[in-house]
Design an enzyme around this catalytic site. Structure first.
Site, PDB file in Angstrom:
ATOM      1  N   HIS A 218       1.125  -1.291   0.224  1.00 20.37           N
ATOM      2  CA  HIS A 218       0.054  -0.113  -0.178  1.00 20.37           C
ATOM      3  C   HIS A 218       0.932   1.648  -0.344  1.00 20.37           C
ATOM      4  O   HIS A 218       1.871   1.821   1.107  1.00 20.37           O
ATOM      5  CB  HIS A 218      -0.048  -0.535   1.615  1.00 20.37           C
ATOM      6  CG  HIS A 218      -1.838   0.987   1.393  1.00 20.37           C
ATOM      7  ND1 HIS A 218      -1.650   2.120   1.264  1.00 20.37           N
ATOM      8  CD2 HIS A 218      -3.352   0.574   0.733  1.00 20.37           C
ATOM      9  CE1 HIS A 218      -2.759   3.489   1.663  1.00 20.37           C
ATOM     10  NE2 HIS A 218      -3.767   1.823   0.428  1.00 20.37           N
TER      11      HIS A 218
ATOM     12  N   ARG B 158      -6.608  10.014   0.168  1.00 22.49           N
ATOM     13  CA  ARG B 158      -6.286  10.555  -1.492  1.00 22.49           C
ATOM     14  C   ARG B 158      -6.910  11.247  -2.482  1.00 22.49           C
ATOM     15  O   ARG B 158      -7.051  11.807  -3.275  1.00 22.49           O
ATOM     16  CB  ARG B 158      -5.228   9.640  -2.146  1.00 22.49           C
ATOM     17  CG  ARG B 158      -3.520   9.759  -1.555  1.00 22.49           C
ATOM     18  CD  ARG B 158      -2.877   9.004  -2.238  1.00 22.49           C
ATOM     19  NE  ARG B 158      -2.414   7.388  -1.375  1.00 22.49           N
ATOM     20  CZ  ARG B 158      -2.903   7.278  -2.283  1.00 22.49           C
ATOM     21  NH1 ARG B 158      -3.258   6.295  -3.750  1.00 22.49           N
ATOM     22  NH2 ARG B 158      -3.346   4.951  -1.125  1.00 22.49           N
TER      23      ARG B 158
END
Ligand code: FAD
Ligand code: SF4
Ligand code: SF4
Ligand code: FES
Lengths: 528, 225
Positions: A315, A335
């Site tokens: 990740h 994000r």
């Protein structure tokens, strides 16, 4: 003060300019080149050839290969195989996949025993933050979901498994809501959805940034309410077979008294989850304490074929600082609502909505080429510009949508509403695993697998939000198929014949393993 | 990974009455590993969400003891730590009703909730900073949606129930209120229901057939974003 503070200032100063910057997605060629150069899956030294078993001749990382070729903790002669439990269905693993399988099988009338390593619910499922992908909006469709996932997975997904996944998504979401899962809703009652990396339409269902906690709490509650028979602190250490290739039960180990528990079952469902705690290539991990890939070597010794066992998800945004948080996930959803990735010079270097493998590779590149930030503990990372979320959306967005993130950092006096945080890729997910068909059955008869331990659905890279969907869809399918199987067959003979064969193969190949598998727990305890 | 004992300086903590030196800057669980103590009970996610690791601790010069999660609490000089058994999986049954819940539904399973003395002990121990007592009061008033909202971030560690002088189980009340609210949500998720119907009626069948009979690999780089 330090370089760290200096660099943080640059992040703050460059924010206004960065906010206006449009950054295109990489061309397929550039993305491919980036990944090949920097993604850990392409690091040749980290890999070796598997020498024995169903995937002999194929590659995987050293950490996993050692376990696959490892020694059983059981000496065949030393255990009596007279069963303490006889059940239709033994389900192993108390995460989302195992709990779902147990509920489904119980509802189908099977006599179920659920055994798990720690407590019911201690799992990767409980940690999931971002959400669960289901194509619900009018502009979206299961076919689109399929295509996004297939592209995300580099076309290596098993199309039949993937089609079933996306098609059953809506139905499964409804099932969850019916048993009391509270997803975030819009004012009109519709499910609130959000976008995720690699997805062409927003389709993430969620419960704030506690989606996994919400799912697991409800599933656990249901398992207890339905009075499913439970064995906690009792991990599986070996499967049992009838000597003719079919699975007939398992040996568990009671962690409180170290005694073996023999279970005879018509079918077994392995739902033991992921691999993060193997710390592949030395990476920190986002995974729970028990994520040590146990299902893989056990199934492998019983003859189950693995697929895509060479690909892992790192990740892109694991916390780097403060030290006690190293590896902890900073959800991708941050994000998708606007937080940018920024290097030591205050520059953006990737479109944050690329797939995870590309974003992770870009972060590794920045650090490898000297544009990362180093912490006092010697870790490297880049900035994730958290305050942008409130600026781009509205004041209070972080606090409202990401209470978990805000709280975790605030415990170390870091206010993510005011300052950026340092991140680096963290070992997150096992893309491949034990090969299954659409009923969740492995290549070993009567051995079913559900959830992260299985492989094929996600190809070489899982899209965000597809795993929570996977565990529910395939937990249900495995639960259903295995309980049906149980109505068709009788309890089988209990043997460790597969172990004898495996040892034979080890000897023939000259493999002398010192590793005992399954690992059960990471080796963190200091030997004083 | 487990502990960074390289250059960091040592501090002293107290566990079960005995003092031990441990490196600064690690969590309580990491300190246990450092002391050679295997953790099996009392550890789960290591990420502050499973509730397996509740502790109470005292700091020098602070008379009141505090509570926290061992995986989320950094060790401090002079910290005296006690581990609390986490909430057990044995519990009373609380099934969802067939009909929409009324004010009484909660009390059917959790009648003791009405005995709340408003002492606030539950709120003061909650590691998730939940307004636990507020949730209990809302439950008494039958405001299920408010209860549900308040317990959104509950990790089911059970600390609130452990300190309640009248044996209320606030987290279980919260959980039940959440499930009731979710299962009997006042408004329908129409898009979802519509999509389920579309899939059932075969709306996508032709598209699937065409897609799956063709060469899937041709779609590899055709971006839809
Ligand atoms: C921090 C984090 C965030 C995530 N966020 C998302 C997200 O937003 N969306 C998404 O879709 N996915 C997300 N994922 C991935 C997803 O949560 C997991 O892949 C998924 O929940 C796995 O479910 P599972 O039931 O297969 O395994 P788990 O939930 O890990 O359950 C496995 C169970 O098996 C038990 N077990 C292990 N070994 C043994 C043994 N030897 N014997 C008996 N029991 C054993 C474990 O203790 C555990 O209870 C996230 C993962 C993490 C770690
Ligand atoms: S409400 Fe109770 S069980 Fe939930 S987190 Fe707070 S103290 Fe723990
Ligand atoms: S501890 Fe018990 S009595 Fe006190 S406020 Fe909380 S629920 Fe009420
Ligand atoms: S180990 Fe899960 S909350 Fe601490």
């Amino acid at each position: 003060m330090s370089i760290l503070e200096d660099s943080k200032t640059r992040v703050n100063e460059s924010r206004a300019a960065r906010m206006k910057e449009e950054r295109a997605l990489l061309s397929p060629e550039d993305k491919d080149a980036l990944i090949r150069k920097f993604h850990p899956d392409y690091k040749k030294e980290a890999y070796r050839t598997i020498q024995i078993g169903p995937n002999q001749g194929e590659q995987t990382v050293h950490e996993l290969a050692n376990l696959l070729e490892g020694k059983s903790p059981i000496a065949s002669e030393a255990v009596s195989l007279s069963p303490q439990h006889q059940v239709d269905l033994l389900i192993i693993g108390g995460g989302g996949a195992g709990a779902t399988a147990a509920l489904t099988a119980k509802a189908a009338g099977a006599n179920v025993l659920l055994a798990t390593k720690l407590r019911l619910g201690d799992s990767n499922t409980v940690m999931a933050e971002g959400g669960m992908q289901v194509a619900v909006s009018a502009e979206d469709s299961p076919v689109r979901h399929f295509l996004d996932s297939l592209r995300g997975g580099y076309m290596k997904n098993d199309p039949a498994l993937l089609k079933t996944l996306v098609e059953e998504g809506p139905e499964v979401a409804k099932w969850l809501m019916d048993i009391g899962v509270l997803f975030d809703r819009e004012a009109d009652g519709n499910l609130s959805i959000r976008g995720g990396g690699g997805s062409s339409k927003p389709r993430l269902l969620r419960c704030k940034d506690y989606t996994g906690l919400e799912l697991m709490r409800v599933l656990k509650d249901c398992v207890l309410n339905e009075q499913v028979e439970l064995l906690e602190f009792s991990p599986i250490v070996e499967l049992l077979t009838d000597g003719e290739g079919a699975c007939t039960g398992a040996v568990l180990k009671n962690l409180d008294n170290n005694q073996f528990i023999v279970v005879q079952a018509k079918a077994v469902i392995l739902a033991t989850g992921g691999i993060g705690r193997l710390h592949i290539q030395g990476f920190p991990t986002s995974n729970h304490y028990g994520a040590t890939a146990d299902g893989l070597p056990i199934a492998y010794r019983a003859g189950a074929k693995l697929t895509l066992q060479d690909t892992f998800q790192y990740h892109p945004t694991g916390a780097v600082y403060p030290e006690p948080m190293a590896g902890i996930l900073v959800t991708e959803a941050i994000r998708s609502v606007g937080a940018q990735l920024v290097n030591v010079k205050g520059e953006r270097f990737i479109n944050e909505m690329e797939t995870r493998d590309a974003v992770a590779s870009a972060v590794i590149r920045e650090c490898a080429e000297g544009r990362g930030v180093e912490t006092s503990a010697g870790r490297r990372g880049v900035w994730l510009d958290m305050p942008m979320v409130d600026i781009v959306n509205a004041e209070g967005t972080l606090a409202h949508r990401f209470p978990n993130m805000v709280r975790q950092f605030s415990r170390y006096q870091i206010d993510i509403q005011k300052e950026p945080v340092l991140v680096y890729p963290t070992l997150h997910y096992q893309n491949g695993g034990i090969q299954i068909n659409v009923d969740g059955e492995s290549t070993v008869r009567n051995l079913f697998v559900a959830g992260e331990a299985s492989g094929g659905i996600h190809g070489r890279n899982r899209l965000m939000g597809n795993s929570l969907l996977d565990i529910i869809v395939y937990g249900r399918r495995a639960g259903r198929a295995a309980s049906k199987r149980a109505t068709e067959i009788a309890l089988g003979k209990l043997t460790l014949a597969h172990l004898d064969q495996f040892r034979e193969a080890q000897k023939k190949a000259g493999v002398e393993s010192k590793t005992v598998s399954p690992m059960l727990f990471p080796d963190y305890v200091k030997k004083n | 990974m487990s502990h960074s004992d390289s250059q960091s300086s040592l501090i002293r903590i107290e566990v079960d009455g005995a003092e031990h030196p441990v490196p600064e800057g690690i969590t309580v669980i990491q300190a246990m590993w450092h002391l050679g103590r295997p953790t099996i009970h009392g550890v789960g996610c290591l990420g502050g969400v499973c509730g397996a690791c509740p502790i109470t601790y005292r700091l020098p010069d602070q008379p009141a003891s505090k509570t926290g999660l061992a995986c989320q609490t950094a060790v401090r000089e002079g910290m005296a730590i006690t581990f609390i058994p986490s909430d057990s999986s044995k519990k009373a049954i609380a099934l969802l009703p067939k009909e929409a819940p009324t004010q009484k539904t909660l009390f059917q399973y959790y009648p003791e909730t009405r005995r709340c003395t408003a002492c606030r002990a539950c709120t003061s121990v909650c590691p998730q900073e939940i307004d636990v007592m507020g949730g209990v009061r809302a439950a008494i008033n039958g405001e299920l949606a408010t209860v549900a909202e308040k317990f959104t971030t509950c990790v089911m560690c059970g600390l609130c129930a452990a300190v309640c002088e009248v044996q209320i189980k606030p987290h279980r009340v919260g959980m039940y209120a959440r499930r009731l609210t979710g299962a009997f949500y006042p408004k329908e998720a129409t898009s979802l229901l519509h999509r389920i119907e579309e899939v059932r009626s075969g709306k996508y069948d032709a598209e699937w057939r065409e897609l799956l009979s063709g060469d899937l690999s041709a779609l590899a780089h055709d971006r839809v974003m």
